[in-house]
Design a protein around this motif. Structure first.
Motif, PDB file in Angstrom:
ATOM      1  N   HIS A  86       0.809  -1.218   0.000  1.00 13.49           N
ATOM      2  CA  HIS A  86       0.000   0.000   0.000  1.00 13.49           C
ATOM      3  C   HIS A  86       0.843   1.270   0.000  1.00 13.49           C
ATOM      4  O   HIS A  86       0.340   2.349  -0.300  1.00 13.49           O
ATOM      5  CB  HIS A  86      -0.955   0.005   1.191  1.00 13.49           C
ATOM      6  N   HIS A 138       3.812   1.532  -1.836  1.00  9.46           N
ATOM      7  CA  HIS A 138       4.648   1.597  -3.033  1.00  9.46           C
ATOM      8  C   HIS A 138       4.402   2.857  -3.852  1.00  9.46           C
ATOM      9  O   HIS A 138       5.343   3.551  -4.262  1.00  9.46           O
ATOM     10  CB  HIS A 138       4.398   0.376  -3.929  1.00  9.46           C
ATOM     11  N   ALA A 139       3.138   3.164  -4.137  1.00 10.53           N
ATOM     12  CA  ALA A 139       2.822   4.248  -5.065  1.00 10.53           C
ATOM     13  C   ALA A 139       3.302   5.599  -4.550  1.00 10.53           C
ATOM     14  O   ALA A 139       3.987   6.336  -5.268  1.00 10.53           O
ATOM     15  CB  ALA A 139       1.316   4.281  -5.327  1.00 10.53           C
ATOM     16  N   ASP A 140       2.948   5.942  -3.324  1.00 12.61           N
ATOM     17  CA  ASP A 140       3.313   7.261  -2.796  1.00 12.61           C
ATOM     18  C   ASP A 140       4.826   7.433  -2.735  1.00 12.61           C
ATOM     19  O   ASP A 140       5.350   8.517  -3.037  1.00 12.61           O
ATOM     20  CB  ASP A 140       2.714   7.458  -1.403  1.00 12.61           C
ATOM     21  N   THR A 144       1.544  -1.660  -7.152  1.00 11.66           N
ATOM     22  CA  THR A 144       0.731  -0.895  -6.217  1.00 11.66           C
ATOM     23  C   THR A 144      -0.337  -1.800  -5.627  1.00 11.66           C
ATOM     24  O   THR A 144      -0.553  -2.923  -6.092  1.00 11.66           O
ATOM     25  CB  THR A 144       0.049   0.309  -6.908  1.00 11.66           C
ATOM     26  N   THR A 192      -3.647  -0.797  -5.451  1.00 12.19           N
ATOM     27  CA  THR A 192      -4.912  -0.551  -6.138  1.00 12.19           C
ATOM     28  C   THR A 192      -4.656  -0.064  -7.555  1.00 12.19           C
ATOM     29  O   THR A 192      -3.564   0.406  -7.886  1.00 12.19           O
ATOM     30  CB  THR A 192      -5.744   0.520  -5.417  1.00 12.19           C
ATOM     31  N   GLU A 251      -6.172   2.494  -8.879  1.00  9.27           N
ATOM     32  CA  GLU A 251      -6.098   3.961  -8.819  1.00  9.27           C
ATOM     33  C   GLU A 251      -4.669   4.414  -8.561  1.00  9.27           C
ATOM     34  O   GLU A 251      -4.178   5.361  -9.198  1.00  9.27           O
ATOM     35  CB  GLU A 251      -7.044   4.490  -7.730  1.00  9.27           C
ATOM     36  N   GLN A 252      -3.994   3.742  -7.649  1.00 11.86           N
ATOM     37  CA  GLN A 252      -2.590   4.062  -7.385  1.00 11.86           C
ATOM     38  C   GLN A 252      -1.729   3.792  -8.603  1.00 11.86           C
ATOM     39  O   GLN A 252      -0.818   4.570  -8.924  1.00 11.86           O
ATOM     40  CB  GLN A 252      -2.082   3.240  -6.201  1.00 11.86           C
ATOM     41  N   GLN A 271      -2.143   6.544 -11.166  1.00 10.34           N
ATOM     42  CA  GLN A 271      -1.466   7.771 -10.743  1.00 10.34           C
ATOM     43  C   GLN A 271       0.046   7.638 -10.905  1.00 10.34           C
ATOM     44  O   GLN A 271       0.717   8.552 -11.389  1.00 10.34           O
ATOM     45  CB  GLN A 271      -1.814   8.089  -9.293  1.00 10.34           C
ATOM     46  N   LEU A 272       0.584   6.487 -10.511  1.00 12.15           N
ATOM     47  CA  LEU A 272       2.021   6.249 -10.657  1.00 12.15           C
ATOM     48  C   LEU A 272       2.426   6.276 -12.132  1.00 12.15           C
ATOM     49  O   LEU A 272       3.464   6.843 -12.491  1.00 12.15           O
ATOM     50  CB  LEU A 272       2.382   4.910 -10.022  1.00 12.15           C
ATOM     51  N   GLY A 318      -3.518  -4.831  -0.113  1.00 11.92           N
ATOM     52  CA  GLY A 318      -4.413  -4.549  -1.227  1.00 11.92           C
ATOM     53  C   GLY A 318      -5.503  -5.596  -1.303  1.00 11.92           C
ATOM     54  O   GLY A 318      -5.727  -6.365  -0.351  1.00 11.92           O
TER      55      GLY A 318
END
Length: 384
Positions: free
Chosen positions: A89, A91-93, A112, A114, A116-117, A120-121, A193
């Motif tokens: 959870h 990874h993306a940020d 990621t 999700t 959504e992530q 965005q990535l 996830g």
């Protein structure tokens, strides 16, 4: 992208005491001497972070990855590459923070937690000058590369069937209730996830199949099970797959099959032949051409393709395995960054997107009376 020189100044987020995969990444990075670990944020707990950093002799230790990304980007001797080895959870940020600073990213799978992530990535990565590597290490075994080469050369003919299994037994016991850190986050939907076993090892099996055949899934039909009492995430997955090249397949992933340690295996059949490979016996590949005796191909042999030889480290008969394959990815990524060598065999952003879409499609199928679900329902969503 500007070329760099080796050793690359390297950082790590995650991988503190009690972690498994972080140490594997450090071994892999050290094997060829292409990376030097100079900065890290090993744990979100400051005291654990400090304890973890002492034996690694890290020059700069940060309690916060955002601070690390910002300050390292401002230093003349700041890190050039960062590895992310946290629960899914995060990874993306973390990847986004470093990509925005132009720092190359090596990320553990799945990309990621999700879709959504992932979207965005993808948006940030495509606008960044930095490169992105996803550590699907099984694609860097020499005989996996050989299998891909044989299939691409048409030795098996038109591919019909792909059967891939990843079978473990370690979650047969309820380790998450016994304080096991690895089991704890992998069975927690807030950290792992929407996929449990499916995301942890199912994505490895899926990427291995797609890598060998050089295709992706169109649609999947999944039956997911939670055998462990009180578990919210699957610990076993059976997935039927229809591939884009017309082949059909089955993926079985489980972490509750007693007697199996790390049994990843694959069989691929075409109209002219088949092949079989097992990760627990990675230095042999069986090739069966119809009407001919089965051949046993071995790692390090002179008859193998250049693709297999390029990731072979020792002469035949000297076993190579998990750590060497991991190191192959690190070395090839370093060679790409420093020498602009070909990166076409390295798993990256596209593979990460497909892996997350595979999880989402399989979970959607299982939740909707095991209907066929298309992966592009998820990959073609609008960016946030």
């Amino acid at each position: 992208m500007h070329t760099l020189s080796q050793p690359l100044r390297w950082g790590m987020v995650g991988g503190g005491e009690g972690a498994f995969i972080g140490e594997v990444h450090r071994w892999a990075a050290r094997l060829d001497g292409h990376y030097q670990l100079v900065a890290a944020a090993l744990s979100s707990d400051p005291e654990r972070n400090r304890r973890s950093g002492v034996p690694l002799h890290i020059a700069r230790l940060y309690d916060d990855y955002q601070q690390m990304a910002q300050q390292e980007s401002e230093r003349e001797d700041g890190i050039q590459v960062v590895s992310i080895v946290t629960p899914n959870h995060l990874h993306a940020d973390i990847a986004i923070a470093f990509l925005r600073q132009g720092i190359h990213v090596i990320c553990d799978k799945p990309m990621t937690a999700t879709m959504e992530q992932a979207l965005q990535l993808k948006q940030v990565a495509e606008s960044s000058s930095a490169a992105f590597l996803l550590t699907h290490n099984y694609s860097a075994y020499p005989l996996v590369r050989e299998a891909r080469h044989l299939i691409a050369q048409g030795r098996l003919g038109k591919i019909r069937s792909v059967q891939v299994n990843y079978v473990q037994d370690w979650l047969t016991a309820d380790l998450e209730r016994q304080g096991n850190k690895q089991a704890g986050w992998r069975t927690d939907k807030h950290q792992a996830g929407i996929g449990g076993c499916l995301g942890d090892i199912g994505t490895h099996a899926y990427q291995l199949a797609c890598f060998m055949v050089n295709t992706q899934a169109d649609t999947v039909l999944a039956d997911l099970s939670c055998w462990g009492e009180g578990r919210e995430l699957d610990d076993e997955a059976n997935v039927l797959i229809r591939f884009a090249n017309g082949a059909k397949g089955h993926l079985w992933a489980t972490q509750v099959a007693p007697g199996n340690e790390n049994n990843l295996s694959i069989e691929i059949y075409g109209d002219q032949g088949g092949l079989r490979w097992q990760q627990e016996n990675p230095n042999e590949l069986e090739l069966s051409l119809f009407g001919e005796p089965t051949q046993r191909l071995t790692r390090g042999a002179g008859y193998l393709s250049d693709s297999a030889k390029s990731v072979t480290r020792t002469p035949g008969g000297h076993p190579e395995g998990y750590l060497e394959a991991f190191a192959n990815l690190y070395r090839e990524f370093s060679d790409y960054l420093t020498q602009q060598q070909d990166d076409s065999l390295l798993p990256g952003l596209y593979d990460g997107m497909q892996g997350v879409a595979f999880i989402c499609a399989a979970v959607s199928s299982a939740n909707n009376e095991n209907k066929w679900v298309a992966l592009n329902e998820f990959t073609q969503q609008s960016n946030p």
